[in-house]
Structures are given as structure tokens and as C-alpha cells.
Design a protein around this motif. Structure first.
Motif, PDB file in Angstrom:
ATOM      1  N   SER A   1       0.553 -14.683  -5.933  1.00 50.45           N
ATOM      2  CA  SER A   1       0.420 -15.797  -6.869  1.00 50.45           C
ATOM      3  C   SER A   1       1.318 -15.647  -8.089  1.00 50.45           C
ATOM      4  O   SER A   1       1.005 -16.146  -9.167  1.00 50.45           O
ATOM      5  N   GLN A   2       2.438 -14.923  -7.961  1.00 50.35           N
ATOM      6  CA  GLN A   2       3.407 -14.744  -9.032  1.00 50.35           C
ATOM      7  C   GLN A   2       2.782 -14.069 -10.260  1.00 50.35           C
ATOM      8  O   GLN A   2       3.033 -14.459 -11.401  1.00 50.35           O
ATOM      9  N   SER A   3       1.974 -13.059  -9.994  1.00 54.88           N
ATOM     10  CA  SER A   3       1.392 -12.276 -11.076  1.00 54.88           C
ATOM     11  C   SER A   3       1.142 -10.865 -10.565  1.00 54.88           C
ATOM     12  O   SER A   3       1.257 -10.589  -9.368  1.00 54.88           O
ATOM     13  N   THR A   4       0.783  -9.974 -11.482  1.00 54.90           N
ATOM     14  CA  THR A   4       0.456  -8.594 -11.137  1.00 54.90           C
ATOM     15  C   THR A   4      -0.906  -8.253 -11.728  1.00 54.90           C
ATOM     16  O   THR A   4      -1.220  -8.651 -12.853  1.00 54.90           O
ATOM     17  N   THR A   5      -1.725  -7.560 -10.962  1.00 54.58           N
ATOM     18  CA  THR A   5      -3.030  -7.109 -11.445  1.00 54.58           C
ATOM     19  C   THR A   5      -2.949  -5.636 -11.801  1.00 54.58           C
ATOM     20  O   THR A   5      -2.558  -4.813 -10.980  1.00 54.58           O
TER      21      THR A   5
ATOM     22  N   ARG B   1      -4.924  -9.585 -15.203  1.00 52.90           N
ATOM     23  CA  ARG B   1      -3.673 -10.162 -14.719  1.00 52.90           C
ATOM     24  C   ARG B   1      -2.621 -10.040 -15.810  1.00 52.90           C
ATOM     25  O   ARG B   1      -2.889 -10.333 -16.986  1.00 52.90           O
ATOM     26  N   ILE B   2      -1.418  -9.620 -15.433  1.00 51.78           N
ATOM     27  CA  ILE B   2      -0.292  -9.605 -16.362  1.00 51.78           C
ATOM     28  C   ILE B   2       0.820 -10.452 -15.771  1.00 51.78           C
ATOM     29  O   ILE B   2       0.917 -10.616 -14.552  1.00 51.78           O
ATOM     30  N   SER B   3       1.653 -10.990 -16.638  1.00 57.67           N
ATOM     31  CA  SER B   3       2.654 -11.978 -16.207  1.00 57.67           C
ATOM     32  C   SER B   3       3.926 -11.307 -15.692  1.00 57.67           C
ATOM     33  O   SER B   3       5.011 -11.490 -16.245  1.00 57.67           O
TER      34      SER B   3
ATOM     35  N   ASN C   1       5.990 -11.166 -12.214  1.00 55.24           N
ATOM     36  CA  ASN C   1       6.128 -11.791 -10.907  1.00 55.24           C
ATOM     37  C   ASN C   1       6.980 -10.890 -10.026  1.00 55.24           C
ATOM     38  O   ASN C   1       8.185 -10.740 -10.261  1.00 55.24           O
TER      39      ASN C   1
END
Length: 219
Positions: A95-99, A115-117, A119
Motif C-alpha cells: 500500500s505504498q507505506s512501511t510498517t 506506518r511511516i511514509s 514507499n
């Protein structure tokens, strides 16, 4: 491996001992695992059904009876990879994010996940404070990371060779990118003494046997 399995092999000074390889099947515990990462006594699998699997690890490898499947409510979405750097685990989501989650003596602490932005399809850390992220195109991001596992002073770069890097890994003075577009090609790039990537020192490497590659690792 398959929908609910992993294969474990012994490794000696000559590499993998194929005769020792054993496939473990764990229905309901592993669900379409994409990647595994190790941290101390734990292994973490990124499952494509938006969960992760945590297992204990001994000198004999993964203790399959200890494995549990876990969800992080609304924070994981079909993770493509999992990376570990010191006390933090990072799942690259579809989903174009990183956990990002904290790791303690009990393993992954799901209460700390956020979640951090970022991608990416994969990310990798070196021991000089740099993290690189890729996203299946020729643009990469290089950041510095701090003691809190946060990324700072990020810089977007374009690789000098047109590839679609899907995964990457550091090894000594080089970083290697897997080309997902031309499945038989890797890109090797040198590092500056500071640890940052030198995109003017990159060399494509063609494998003899062309296979579909979506991951790379060194030990």
C-alpha cells in the motif's frame, strides 16, 4: 516457499548443504510468506495475507513448534518484505507505506507498530548509518537512520542503468540490486568510504542461468 511452508538447510564453509534441506509445512501459521528476517533468537516472516509469523530460533534453526501467526490491526497490508535493523523491524507494504515495529526480548512488540511514509518493495541497512529503499523502478532513496530507527536526510537518486530493482542487499563495500524487469540481471554499485552509495560506480551483472529473482541476501 509455497503457500504455507519454508525450507531450512544447513550451511558449512562451502555453502548450503543441499542434502540437509528440510521443508516445513505450517498451515494457518505461514500464509503465503514473502520473506524472512532474523534477529537474535527470533525469525520474522512477512505473510502476503497481511500478517506476520514469529518463531524462536536455536542453533539448529527455526523451532517450528514455537511459530505463531499474528496480525497488526490496520497496519500491515500484504507486506512484500521484512527487514531488521538492530531493535526495529520494517515491513514494506503493498500500500505504498512501511510498517515499523520495535523488537524487544519477547520479539516484535505489536503495540509499538506504526506506518511511516516510506514507499518501497524492499529496504536494506549498512553498518555506517545508511538505509537504501527500492520500489521497482530506477529511482532509489538513500537515508540516514538514527537510534530511534527513524529515517532522516533522505536523498532521491536515479541509477545509471535502467533497471527495475525489486530487492537489494549490502555486502562489504558494495550494494546489489535485483532487476525485476530483466530477471537475470543484478546491479552492483560501490560505496563511498562514508558508506553512501556511489551511483557512478555501478556495474550490471548477468547470471548464467536466467531465473525469476525477487530477493537477494548475503551472510
Amino acid at each position: 516457499n509455497g503457500n504455507a511452508s519454508y525450507t531450512q538447510c544447513d550451511v558449512d564453509v562451502n555453502g548450503i548443504e543441499s542434502a540437509t534441506c528440510v521443508t516445513k509445512v505450517m498451515p494457518g501459521i505461514l500464509i503465503n510468506p514473502n520473506q524472512v528476517a532474523f534477529s537474535g533468537k527470533y525469525a520474522l516472516f512477512a505473510n502476503y495475507n497481511s500478517t506476520y509469523t514469529q518463531c524462536l530460533v536455536s542453533e539448529s534453526g527455526i523451532i517450528s513448534s514455537s511459530c505463531t501467526n499474528n496480525a497488526i490491526q490496520d497496519l500491515l497490508y500484504r507486506p512484500l518484505s521484512v527487514s531488521i535493523n538492530e531493535s526495529y523491524a520494517y515491513f514494506s507494504n503493498s500500500s505504498q507505506s512501511t510498517t515499523k515495529c520495535y523488537l524487544d526480548e519477547s520479539g516484535l512488540d505489536s503495540n509499538t507498530c506504526q506506518r511511516i511514509s516510506i514507499n518501497s518493495t524492499d529496504l536494506a541497512f549498512n553498518n555506517q548509518g545508511y538505509v537504501l529503499t527500492v520500489n521497482n523502478n530506477s529511482n532509489i532513496n538513500q537515508c540516514k537512520f538514527d537510534i530511534n530507527g527513524d529515517f532522516n536526510t533522505c536523498q532521491n537518486m536515479t541509477l545509471p542503468v535502467t533497471i527495475n530493482p525489486y530487492a537489494l542487499a549490502y555486502n562489504n563495500d558494495y550494494v546489489y540490486f535485483v532487476d525485476h524487469g530483466q530477471n537475470y540481471t543484478y546491479l552492483q554499485c560501490g560505496l563511498f568510504e562514508s558508506g553512501g552509495i556511489n551511483i557512478n560506480n555501478c556495474l550490471p551483472i548477468t547470471l548464467i542461468n536466467d531465473t525469476v529473482n525477487t530477493a537477494i541476501a548475503f551472510h
